[in-house]
Design a protein around this motif. Structure first.
Motif, PDB file in Angstrom:
ATOM      1  N   ALA A 191      10.293  31.081 -21.608  1.00 48.18           N
ATOM      2  CA  ALA A 191      11.520  29.984 -21.639  1.00 48.18           C
ATOM      3  C   ALA A 191      11.781  29.750 -20.092  1.00 48.18           C
ATOM      4  O   ALA A 191      11.989  28.496 -19.789  1.00 48.18           O
ATOM      5  N   ARG A 192      11.841  30.893 -19.270  1.00 49.40           N
ATOM      6  CA  ARG A 192      12.330  30.620 -17.912  1.00 49.40           C
ATOM      7  C   ARG A 192      11.281  29.696 -17.363  1.00 49.40           C
ATOM      8  O   ARG A 192      11.423  28.832 -16.484  1.00 49.40           O
ATOM      9  N   ASP A 193       9.754  29.842 -17.602  1.00 49.63           N
ATOM     10  CA  ASP A 193       9.053  28.812 -17.022  1.00 49.63           C
ATOM     11  C   ASP A 193       8.802  27.412 -17.571  1.00 49.63           C
ATOM     12  O   ASP A 193       8.541  26.550 -16.946  1.00 49.63           O
ATOM     13  N   ALA A 194       9.228  27.324 -18.954  1.00 50.25           N
ATOM     14  CA  ALA A 194       9.307  25.987 -19.521  1.00 50.25           C
ATOM     15  C   ALA A 194      10.608  25.345 -18.917  1.00 50.25           C
ATOM     16  O   ALA A 194      10.471  24.194 -18.571  1.00 50.25           O
ATOM     17  N   GLU A 195      11.675  25.955 -18.767  1.00 49.07           N
ATOM     18  CA  GLU A 195      12.778  25.284 -17.971  1.00 49.07           C
ATOM     19  C   GLU A 195      12.482  24.869 -16.459  1.00 49.07           C
ATOM     20  O   GLU A 195      12.780  23.604 -16.222  1.00 49.07           O
ATOM     21  N   ARG A 196      11.782  25.534 -15.672  1.00 52.66           N
ATOM     22  CA  ARG A 196      11.312  25.056 -14.309  1.00 52.66           C
ATOM     23  C   ARG A 196      10.372  23.912 -14.548  1.00 52.66           C
ATOM     24  O   ARG A 196      10.362  23.055 -13.820  1.00 52.66           O
ATOM     25  N   LEU A 197       9.545  24.122 -15.532  1.00 52.16           N
ATOM     26  CA  LEU A 197       8.293  22.999 -15.792  1.00 52.16           C
ATOM     27  C   LEU A 197       9.241  21.830 -16.095  1.00 52.16           C
ATOM     28  O   LEU A 197       9.011  20.530 -15.666  1.00 52.16           O
ATOM     29  N   LEU A 198      10.032  21.879 -17.114  1.00 57.04           N
ATOM     30  CA  LEU A 198      10.814  20.617 -17.509  1.00 57.04           C
ATOM     31  C   LEU A 198      11.475  19.820 -16.494  1.00 57.04           C
ATOM     32  O   LEU A 198      11.628  18.814 -16.029  1.00 57.04           O
ATOM     33  N   ALA A 199      12.111  20.685 -15.504  1.00 52.66           N
ATOM     34  CA  ALA A 199      13.135  20.036 -14.408  1.00 52.66           C
ATOM     35  C   ALA A 199      12.229  19.555 -13.268  1.00 52.66           C
ATOM     36  O   ALA A 199      12.716  18.662 -12.794  1.00 52.66           O
ATOM     37  N   THR A 200      11.012  19.929 -13.221  1.00 52.81           N
ATOM     38  CA  THR A 200      10.187  19.347 -11.999  1.00 52.81           C
ATOM     39  C   THR A 200       9.187  18.204 -12.585  1.00 52.81           C
ATOM     40  O   THR A 200       8.286  17.720 -11.719  1.00 52.81           O
ATOM     41  N   TRP A 201       8.932  18.233 -13.674  1.00 53.29           N
ATOM     42  CA  TRP A 201       7.819  17.197 -14.418  1.00 53.29           C
ATOM     43  C   TRP A 201       8.035  15.902 -13.879  1.00 53.29           C
ATOM     44  O   TRP A 201       9.442  15.312 -14.096  1.00 53.29           O
ATOM     45  N   PRO A 202       7.139  15.240 -13.086  1.00 53.22           N
ATOM     46  CA  PRO A 202       7.365  13.939 -12.760  1.00 53.22           C
ATOM     47  C   PRO A 202       7.585  12.804 -13.720  1.00 53.22           C
ATOM     48  O   PRO A 202       8.101  11.682 -13.445  1.00 53.22           O
ATOM     49  N   GLY A 203       7.173  12.984 -14.914  1.00 55.09           N
ATOM     50  CA  GLY A 203       7.244  11.868 -16.130  1.00 55.09           C
ATOM     51  C   GLY A 203       8.401  12.235 -17.063  1.00 55.09           C
ATOM     52  O   GLY A 203       9.364  12.821 -16.640  1.00 55.09           O
ATOM     53  N   LYS A 204       8.310  11.335 -17.922  1.00 57.94           N
ATOM     54  CA  LYS A 204       9.365  11.753 -19.091  1.00 57.94           C
ATOM     55  C   LYS A 204       9.360  12.799 -19.894  1.00 57.94           C
ATOM     56  O   LYS A 204       8.219  13.216 -20.180  1.00 57.94           O
ATOM     57  N   VAL A 205      10.378  13.542 -20.123  1.00 56.37           N
ATOM     58  CA  VAL A 205      10.660  14.707 -20.893  1.00 56.37           C
ATOM     59  C   VAL A 205      11.503  14.476 -22.065  1.00 56.37           C
ATOM     60  O   VAL A 205      12.601  13.985 -22.043  1.00 56.37           O
ATOM     61  N   THR A 206      10.891  14.693 -23.425  1.00 61.45           N
ATOM     62  CA  THR A 206      11.632  14.314 -24.488  1.00 61.45           C
ATOM     63  C   THR A 206      11.770  15.944 -25.094  1.00 61.45           C
ATOM     64  O   THR A 206      10.868  16.703 -25.451  1.00 61.45           O
ATOM     65  N   ILE A 207      13.160  16.297 -25.289  1.00 61.79           N
ATOM     66  CA  ILE A 207      13.265  17.725 -25.993  1.00 61.79           C
ATOM     67  C   ILE A 207      13.290  17.569 -27.418  1.00 61.79           C
ATOM     68  O   ILE A 207      14.018  16.514 -28.086  1.00 61.79           O
ATOM     69  N   GLY A 208      12.611  18.319 -28.015  1.00 62.09           N
ATOM     70  CA  GLY A 208      12.472  18.242 -29.624  1.00 62.09           C
ATOM     71  C   GLY A 208      13.268  19.138 -30.320  1.00 62.09           C
ATOM     72  O   GLY A 208      13.739  20.161 -29.538  1.00 62.09           O
ATOM     73  N   GLY A 209      13.224  19.354 -31.710  1.00 65.54           N
ATOM     74  CA  GLY A 209      13.899  20.285 -32.475  1.00 65.54           C
ATOM     75  C   GLY A 209      12.986  21.382 -33.207  1.00 65.54           C
ATOM     76  O   GLY A 209      11.603  21.096 -33.063  1.00 65.54           O
ATOM     77  N   ALA A 210      13.310  22.117 -33.713  1.00 67.21           N
ATOM     78  CA  ALA A 210      12.880  23.062 -34.775  1.00 67.21           C
ATOM     79  C   ALA A 210      12.226  22.425 -35.823  1.00 67.21           C
ATOM     80  O   ALA A 210      12.967  21.438 -36.362  1.00 67.21           O
ATOM     81  N   SER A 211      11.308  22.932 -36.656  1.00 66.06           N
ATOM     82  CA  SER A 211      10.842  22.501 -37.897  1.00 66.06           C
ATOM     83  C   SER A 211      10.861  23.685 -38.768  1.00 66.06           C
ATOM     84  O   SER A 211      11.220  24.694 -38.614  1.00 66.06           O
ATOM     85  N   ALA A 212      10.715  23.710 -40.085  1.00 66.14           N
ATOM     86  CA  ALA A 212      10.705  24.561 -41.186  1.00 66.14           C
ATOM     87  C   ALA A 212       9.684  25.607 -40.637  1.00 66.14           C
ATOM     88  O   ALA A 212       9.714  26.859 -41.344  1.00 66.14           O
ATOM     89  N   ARG A 213       8.625  25.239 -40.123  1.00 69.37           N
ATOM     90  CA  ARG A 213       7.573  26.062 -39.948  1.00 69.37           C
ATOM     91  C   ARG A 213       7.554  26.569 -38.519  1.00 69.37           C
ATOM     92  O   ARG A 213       6.930  27.829 -38.373  1.00 69.37           O
ATOM     93  N   PHE A 214       7.964  26.024 -37.482  1.00 71.35           N
ATOM     94  CA  PHE A 214       7.737  26.383 -36.155  1.00 71.35           C
ATOM     95  C   PHE A 214       9.047  26.297 -35.354  1.00 71.35           C
ATOM     96  O   PHE A 214      10.096  25.223 -35.681  1.00 71.35           O
ATOM     97  N   ARG A 215       9.496  26.809 -34.262  1.00 69.49           N
ATOM     98  CA  ARG A 215      10.630  26.777 -33.546  1.00 69.49           C
ATOM     99  C   ARG A 215       9.991  27.370 -32.132  1.00 69.49           C
ATOM    100  O   ARG A 215       9.455  28.234 -32.041  1.00 69.49           O
ATOM    101  N   SER A 216      10.713  26.666 -31.135  1.00 74.66           N
ATOM    102  CA  SER A 216      10.461  27.254 -29.736  1.00 74.66           C
ATOM    103  C   SER A 216      11.714  26.865 -28.940  1.00 74.66           C
ATOM    104  O   SER A 216      12.537  26.098 -29.241  1.00 74.66           O
ATOM    105  N   HIS A 217      11.881  27.694 -27.744  1.00 74.60           N
ATOM    106  CA  HIS A 217      13.143  27.733 -27.035  1.00 74.60           C
ATOM    107  C   HIS A 217      12.793  27.247 -25.743  1.00 74.60           C
ATOM    108  O   HIS A 217      12.919  28.251 -24.774  1.00 74.60           O
ATOM    109  N   PRO A 218      12.815  26.000 -25.109  1.00 73.84           N
ATOM    110  CA  PRO A 218      12.900  24.907 -25.939  1.00 73.84           C
ATOM    111  C   PRO A 218      11.248  24.314 -26.072  1.00 73.84           C
ATOM    112  O   PRO A 218      10.363  24.919 -26.032  1.00 73.84           O
ATOM    113  N   PHE A 219      11.351  23.203 -27.053  1.00 76.78           N
ATOM    114  CA  PHE A 219      10.191  22.593 -27.460  1.00 76.78           C
ATOM    115  C   PHE A 219      10.321  21.150 -26.698  1.00 76.78           C
ATOM    116  O   PHE A 219      11.255  20.574 -26.852  1.00 76.78           O
ATOM    117  N   ALA A 220       9.181  20.799 -25.936  1.00 71.96           N
ATOM    118  CA  ALA A 220       9.311  19.452 -25.252  1.00 71.96           C
ATOM    119  C   ALA A 220       7.997  18.770 -25.217  1.00 71.96           C
ATOM    120  O   ALA A 220       6.987  19.433 -25.185  1.00 71.96           O
TER     121      ALA A 220
END
Length: 149
Positions: free
Chosen positions: A46-75
């Motif tokens: 999660a901590r590396d994902a947060e840093r990655l999302l904050a510095t990514w130069p393109g569009k970031v879309t945060i998604g939600g969980a599904s009935a089968r998978f979840r992640s914190h966050p999914f992007a």
């Protein structure tokens, strides 16, 4: 496009603090499986994902969980040669409840990392979707049937 996308992922995760892996179809291809790759699936903390999302130069879309998978966050990250899907602390819903998907093995393929062949096959089988089972079969040893080890 595939190699360029992998290079972008490697660059973006160069300063990651925790182990990370490419999984899914891209990892199968990196193990030599003949499969198409529509996006690069990346498993991180999660901590590396947060840093990655904050510095990514393109569009970031945060998604939600599904009935089968979840992640914190999914992007979903756009702007690379292929879309990148980031799954932090991924969990899979099984008959016994939510189970973490945390590879133990870590094999370098160029500048990116994948679970070893056996572990990747097991992960794909656990996901259980038809496309994942087909990809898992691509990782079987030559001459093995799709249901074999």
């Amino acid at each position: 496009m595939f190699d360029a996308a992998l290079a972008q992922v490697a660059t973006a995760l160069r300063s990651a603090r925790d182990p990370w892996w490419v999984i899914g179809s891209a990892a199968v291809r990196l193990h030599g499986g003949a499969t198409s790759v529509a996006d690069i699936d990346v498993l991180t903390s999660a901590r590396d994902a947060e840093r990655l999302l904050a510095t990514w130069p393109g569009k970031v879309t945060i998604g939600g969980a599904s009935a089968r998978f979840r992640s914190h966050p999914f992007a979903r990250l756009d702007g690379a040669a292929l879309p990148v899907e980031v799954m932090a602390d991924l969990e899979l819903c099984t008959a016994t409840g939510w189970q973490p998907v945390r590879p133990v093995t870590r094999v370098a393929r160029g500048d990116v990392f994948v679970p070893d062949r056996d572990e990747l096959r097991a992960i794909l089988r656990a996901f259980g979707r038809e496309k994942d089972l087909a990809r898992a079969a691509l990782l079987n040893p030559p001459g093995a049937r799709s249901g074999d080890g």
